[in-house]
Scaffold this active site. Structure first.
Site, PDB file in Angstrom:
ATOM      1  N   ASP A 146      -5.156 -62.387   0.237  1.00  8.71           N
ATOM      2  CA  ASP A 146      -3.920 -62.078   0.908  1.00  8.71           C
ATOM      3  C   ASP A 146      -2.908 -62.463  -0.180  1.00  8.71           C
ATOM      4  O   ASP A 146      -3.211 -63.491  -0.719  1.00  8.71           O
ATOM      5  CB  ASP A 146      -3.600 -62.294   2.168  1.00  8.71           C
ATOM      6  CG  ASP A 146      -4.285 -61.566   3.350  1.00  8.71           C
ATOM      7  OD1 ASP A 146      -4.894 -60.515   2.897  1.00  8.71           O
ATOM      8  OD2 ASP A 146      -4.602 -62.061   4.531  1.00  8.71           O
ATOM      9  N   ASP A 156      -4.136 -53.906   3.892  1.00  8.43           N
ATOM     10  CA  ASP A 156      -3.604 -54.111   5.202  1.00  8.43           C
ATOM     11  C   ASP A 156      -2.283 -53.538   5.393  1.00  8.43           C
ATOM     12  O   ASP A 156      -2.212 -52.694   6.394  1.00  8.43           O
ATOM     13  CB  ASP A 156      -2.985 -55.752   5.430  1.00  8.43           C
ATOM     14  CG  ASP A 156      -4.141 -56.590   5.143  1.00  8.43           C
ATOM     15  OD1 ASP A 156      -5.315 -56.347   5.385  1.00  8.43           O
ATOM     16  OD2 ASP A 156      -3.614 -57.821   5.083  1.00  8.43           O
TER      17      ASP A 156
END
Length: 171
Positions: free
Chosen positions: A123, A141
């Site tokens: 991330d 995401d």
């Protein structure tokens, strides 16, 4: 059921491929250019910050001991397979649902590759205000969330049109 892939929602699979490659290329760039927890400030409220997510969205189950990696792998494979079957069964003209399904598939497969290769998801998109940070996320995401919103939106619109037509029958 549409007879050919051109007539079915599979015609939209290029979106999943595009999301997958954009996600993987961005994560490879982060891995090649950032140390863990290193940040690059881009705007007063936005950074690229490399973090490892061992869980799911918002680091759900991130400290569960490792078994969650396989659970989320099974979930990603299962949902991607199910959505692909649904794409095959529906018309290519269903723009919103086909786009939604392919966004979810591309995102799920992007995060799946991370889990299998690294044991975690990379991330790096970091929004914040003052010292409060929204949980870091990635392109996969984002695609999954946008796809989910489109699916919910379509469900509400479908329910409304069915209610309207049912009321029309009652009159």
């Amino acid at each position: 059921m549409p007879l050919t892939w051109k007539d079915s929602g599979l015609r939209w699979y290029w979106v999943a491929v595009l999301v997958f490659f954009a996600d993987q290329l961005s994560k490879q760039w982060v891995l090649a250019n950032f140390d863990l927890h290193e940040s690059l400030n881009l705007l007063p409220f936005f950074n690229f910050t490399y973090v490892r997510n061992y869980g799911a969205a918002f680091s759900f189950l991130s400290d569960a001991g490792g078994w969650q990696r396989w659970l989320f792998t099974i979930v990603a494979v299962g949902f991607s397979t199910l959505l692909t079957v649904w794409l095959r069964r529906q018309s290519a003209s269903l723009l919103k649902l086909n786009l939604a399904y392919t966004l979810v598939i591309g995102g799920a497969l992007g995060n799946l590759v991370d889990r299998l290769m690294h044991g975690f998801v990379v991330d790096f998109i970091d929004f914040f205000w003052a010292k409060s940070h929204y949980p870091a996320f990635n392109i996969a995401d984002s695609a999954i969330c946008i796809g989910a919103v489109l699916i919910i939106w379509d469900a509400f619109l479908s329910g409304k049109s069915e209610t309207d037509s049912a009321e029309g029958v009652k009159k």
